[in-house]
Each structure stands twice: as structure tokens, then as C-alpha cells.
Enzyme design. Structure first.
Site, PDB file in Angstrom:
ATOM      1  N   SER A 179       0.794  -1.228   0.000  1.00  0.00           N
ATOM      2  CA  SER A 179       0.000   0.000   0.000  1.00  0.00           C
ATOM      3  C   SER A 179       0.826   1.279   0.000  1.00  0.00           C
ATOM      4  O   SER A 179       0.355   2.307  -0.466  1.00  0.00           O
ATOM      5  CB  SER A 179      -0.972   0.001   1.179  1.00  0.00           C
ATOM      6  OG  SER A 179      -0.297  -0.211   2.391  1.00  0.00           O
ATOM      7  N   HIS A 207      -5.360  -3.063  -2.924  1.00  0.00           N
ATOM      8  CA  HIS A 207      -4.996  -2.105  -3.980  1.00  0.00           C
ATOM      9  C   HIS A 207      -4.885  -2.742  -5.364  1.00  0.00           C
ATOM     10  O   HIS A 207      -4.591  -2.053  -6.329  1.00  0.00           O
ATOM     11  CB  HIS A 207      -3.676  -1.409  -3.633  1.00  0.00           C
ATOM     12  CG  HIS A 207      -3.761  -0.617  -2.371  1.00  0.00           C
ATOM     13  ND1 HIS A 207      -4.207   0.673  -2.320  1.00  0.00           N
ATOM     14  CD2 HIS A 207      -3.492  -0.969  -1.094  1.00  0.00           C
ATOM     15  CE1 HIS A 207      -4.198   1.105  -1.078  1.00  0.00           C
ATOM     16  NE2 HIS A 207      -3.766   0.129  -0.311  1.00  0.00           N
ATOM     17  N   LYS A 238     -11.629   1.237  -2.055  1.00  0.00           N
ATOM     18  CA  LYS A 238     -10.601   1.753  -2.956  1.00  0.00           C
ATOM     19  C   LYS A 238     -11.133   1.742  -4.392  1.00  0.00           C
ATOM     20  O   LYS A 238     -11.984   2.558  -4.700  1.00  0.00           O
ATOM     21  CB  LYS A 238      -9.311   0.995  -2.722  1.00  0.00           C
ATOM     22  CG  LYS A 238      -8.733   1.468  -1.360  1.00  0.00           C
ATOM     23  CD  LYS A 238      -7.831   0.579  -0.645  1.00  0.00           C
ATOM     24  CE  LYS A 238      -7.528   1.218   0.714  1.00  0.00           C
ATOM     25  NZ  LYS A 238      -7.055   0.269   1.699  1.00  0.00           N
TER      26      LYS A 238
HETATM   27  C1  LIG Z   1      -6.968   0.152   3.103  1.00  0.00           C
HETATM   28  C2  LIG Z   1      -6.380  -1.172   3.431  1.00  0.00           C
HETATM   29  C3  LIG Z   1      -6.982  -2.010   4.382  1.00  0.00           C
HETATM   30  C4  LIG Z   1      -8.106  -1.538   5.248  1.00  0.00           C
HETATM   31  O1  LIG Z   1      -9.302  -1.469   4.572  1.00  0.00           O
HETATM   32  P1  LIG Z   1     -10.467  -0.538   5.135  1.00  0.00           P
HETATM   33  O2  LIG Z   1     -11.682  -1.037   4.460  1.00  0.00           O
HETATM   34  O3  LIG Z   1     -10.099   0.848   4.771  1.00  0.00           O
HETATM   35  O4  LIG Z   1     -10.502  -0.748   6.624  1.00  0.00           O
HETATM   36  C5  LIG Z   1      -6.453  -3.258   4.554  1.00  0.00           C
HETATM   37  N1  LIG Z   1      -5.381  -3.680   3.859  1.00  0.00           N
HETATM   38  C6  LIG Z   1      -4.758  -2.889   2.961  1.00  0.00           C
HETATM   39  C7  LIG Z   1      -3.567  -3.407   2.229  1.00  0.00           C
HETATM   40  C8  LIG Z   1      -5.235  -1.612   2.742  1.00  0.00           C
HETATM   41  O5  LIG Z   1      -4.612  -0.808   1.873  1.00  0.00           O
END
Ligand SMILES: *Cc1c(COP(=O)(O)O)cnc(C)c1O
Length: 380
Positions: A179, A207, A238
Site C-alpha cells: 500500500s 490495492h 478503494k
Molecule cells: C486500506 C487497506 C486495508 C483496510 O481497509 P479498510 O476497508 O479501509 O478498513 C487493509 N489492507 C490494505 C492493504 C489496505 O490498503
């Protein structure tokens, strides 16, 4: 009398380290532009990679479902909060991932806590990439299993860690796309090592979904290793542009989570309208190839332009294109200067990233135009 909790010292220390976090009040919907304090900025820090968060069909699906079903789900999934929208979305996500089942979670953070806790505990071991997302690290620590971290994207380091543990279940956990760095895990190598050591592989592709693979199926689909990844997790906040998360896998895996995963059981279900909106965005993710094509074009343009200007880029082929700065203070200052020039780019500092690796985390979106990329490169 002094307070029994001294909160000031830690806050002051954080300020002195240039690590104090501040929230911006955003006055525009997710998209190409942000409005902060009345100023229009080109937004290069959102995770809305495909530009779906404010897509008219997604918004319309949300409104229709809210008109029919109200806002709150009213209860957890196991009590009476599991609506037909949730159920339909789980079925569609399972099909999208080529798995028998999928299970919705209220957030990705909770999904990661849930899965790791449900699969390993005392007497078992969990192995994590050093650069895994905080929610995976927290999930591993909270599980009570032995916790080991291996060198970033390094299958040899994982091999030696796995060899040193001879008892209990072994769960290997990795981000699909990292990330904060944007690089992709060497999944087929990791899967081969897991196979040799009788370990299970869990991939968090928050992602990668939507962005990678011909239909947006993420890094597991792109690398065609569905069979070797028994536990696949994705988020909906995302590329999907909505909110929530899911885990896809076998019928037994999903039933295990429903029966035993506390962060699944003891929380209110997502609003049904969020599930309805996600059904609409999943359709766009699968059908709108032009979004991925545009994004790939913008990524290539950014990398080419930045390299021509002499910037050292990280080895990323994804929309996450960080510029490594090093010092926290400098990263913060650059982010501020870019803001003054009309660009919103966040300075990511420790403890989110390792010491000495503060960076500008630039993210690209299909909502951007080529001239936005060119203006960004000029400003940098
Ligand atoms: C954003 C993210 C999460 C968390 O997801 P949310 O729905 O925002 O709680 C978990 N793992 C990764 C790799 C992320 O980028």
C-alpha cells in the site's frame, strides 16, 4: 492536581518529530479535484483508482436502495442485519473471484483481524511481510499465534522462517500490492514456498482489485494463481469506490469465519444501500476496461515524465507511485509546497512507513487527465 494520564508529553513528542497528523476538511466529492479551505486542488492521494466513488450509476443504486431499505442495517449479519443486497453482493463477489463463496465485512481492517484470528491461535504461527498493512500486522499480533516477519517480498527469507517452526498451523500473510510502495508481491514464489512447508497463503489485495487483471480481478487473477491462494481478501473502499471489504474462498473457510470470527460476528452489518451501490460498481469494474486502460496510460506517462526529469521512482507498475524523500520534515515541507501550487499529495511518515523512508505517496486515478499528470511533473 496533575491528571493521572499525561497525554501532553506524547503529543508534544509527535509534534517535535514532524509526525503530527492533521485531518483536512474535504469540501468536494471524491474525484479529480479536492477542495480544502475553499481552495481547489488536483487530488493525487485518493484510493479511488477507477473514479467510481462518485459514479452516477453507483450513486443512483445507493439512493434507490436507501429509499427502499432505509439507512442502517439494524443489526449484525447473524441476527437480522443480513439483507438480500448483502447476499447478492457476496454471490457476485464470489463469482468475480472465481471462488465458491465470499463474505462481506464492515471494513478491511476488521476483515484482516477476523481472518487471522479465526485461522490461527496459540500454538500456531503467522508469517508476515515486513511491509504488510497495519491491519494485517495487528491481526497477527492479536491472534495469539507466534508472530514472524520476513524480509519484504523475499521468498528465501520466508523459507527460513517457515523452516524454523515445526509445530502448529502456519499462515503466511501478504499484501498483494503493497500500500505504501506500490510494488506487487511475488505470489507464485510465495505460494510455492507455502506448498513445500504446508502453510496457507492469505493475500490482501486491497490495492490490486479493480486495477490489475483483465477484468480487474487483482494480482491473483493477473498472475493466474487462484488455486494456490486459499484466502483472498479485498476492500471495497478503494477501486470499488464504496465501503467495506470481503474475503473469498472455500465454503469451509467462509463457514469458519461466520462461526468463529469475532470481528465478523460482533458488529453491525454494512448499510444495505452500500451493498447495493457496490453491486453497481462491481459491474463497472468488470465492464469498464477503458478505466484500466486510461489508468495504465497515465501511470506510464507519469513514470516516463518523472524519469526524464531525473526523479528516482520506486519499482511500481500500479497507481501507487511514491517519491521517496527520507526525512520526515522534508517530506512534510514538500507536501505543503505542492499544496500551495494546487496539488494535494500526502507526506507519509513513520510509523506508517519504516524510519528514514518518509515519502510523497502519489496515487493516480482514471479520473485524472493527461494534462493533470504533466502539470504534476512540472510542479515536482
Ligand atoms: C486500506 C487497506 C486495508 C483496510 O481497509 P479498510 O476497508 O479501509 O478498513 C487493509 N489492507 C490494505 C492493504 C489496505 O490498503
Amino acid at each position: 492536581m496533575p491528571s493521572p494520564f499525561d497525554l501532553t508529553a506524547a503529543l508534544n513528542e509527535r509534534r517535535q518529530q514532524h509526525r503530527y497528523r492533521q485531518r483536512l476538511e474535504q469540501q468536494a466529492p471524491a474525484g479529480r479535484e479536492a477542495i480544502i479551505n475553499g481552495c481547489r486542488l488536483l487530488n493525487f492521494c485518493s484510493n479511488d483508482y477507477l473514479g467510481l466513488a462518485n459514479h452516477p450509476q453507483v450513486v443512483a443504486a445507493f439512493k434507490r436502495a436507501a429509499d427502499q431499505f432505509g439507512v442502517g442495517s439494524g443489526a449484525s449479519h447473524l441476527v437480522c442485519g443480513h439483507s438480500h443486497y448483502h447476499h447478492a453482493l457476496e454471490e457476485q463477489l464470489a463469482a468475480f473471484c472465481g471462488r465458491p463463496r465470499a463474505l462481506l465485512f464492515s471494513t478491511g481492517y476488521m476483515a484482516n483481524l477476523a481472518v487471522i484470528q479465526a485461522l490461527v491461535g496459540k500454538g500456531d504461527a503467522v508469517f508476515e511481510d515486513r511491509l504488510n498493512h497495519a491491519s494485517l500486522i495487528d491481526g497477527g499480533l492479536a491472534s495469539g499465534a507466534r508472530f514472524r516477519r520476513y524480509r519484504h517480498a523475499d521468498a528465501d527469507s520466508l523459507t527460513s522462517q517457515l523452516a524454523s517452526v515445526t509445530t502448529g498451523r502456519k499462515l503466511v500473510v501478504t499484501d498483494g500490492v503493497f500500500s505504501m510502495d506500490g510494488d506487487i508481491a511475488p505470489l507464485s514464489q510465495l505460494a510455492a514456498v507455502c506448498d513445500q512447508h504446508r502453510a496457507w497463503l492469505m493475500v490482501d489485495d486491497a490495492h490490486g482489485f479493480g486495477v490489475l487483471g483483465s477484468q480487474g480481478g487483482g494480482c491473483v487473477a493477473a498472475q493466474n494463481i487462484q488455486q494456490q491462494v486459499p484466502v483472498l481478501m479485498g476492500t471495497l473502499g478503494k477501486s470499488f469506490g464504496t465501503f467495506g471489504a470481503f474475503v473469498a474462498g472455500s465454503d469451509e473457510l467462509i463457514e469458519t469465519l461466520i462461526q468463529f470470527a469475532r470481528p465478523y460476528i460482533y458488529t453491525t452489518a454494512l448499510p444495505p444501500a452500500v451493498a447495493a451501490a457496490t453491486l453497481a460498481s462491481l459491474e463497472r469494474v468488470q465492464q469498464d476496461h477503458f478505466r484500466r486502460e486510461k489508468l495504465d496510460m497515465l501511470i506510464a506517462r507519469f513514470r516516463q515524465g518523472a524519469e526524464q526529469k531525473g526523479f528516482k521512482l520506486m519499482p511500481s507498475s500500479t497507481p501507487i507511485q511514491p517519491l521517496l524523500i527520507g526525512e520526515d520534515e522534508q517530506a512534510l515541507r514538500l507536501s505543503q509546497q505542492l499544496r500551495e501550487k494546487g496539488f494535494l499529495i500526502s507526506a507519509i511518515r513513520p510509523p506508517t512507513v519504516p524510519e528514514g523512508t518518509a515519502r510523497l505517496r502519489i496515487t493516480l486515478s482514471a479520473a485524472h487527465e493527461t494534462e493533470d499528470i504533466d502539470r504534476l511533473i512540472e510542479a515536482l
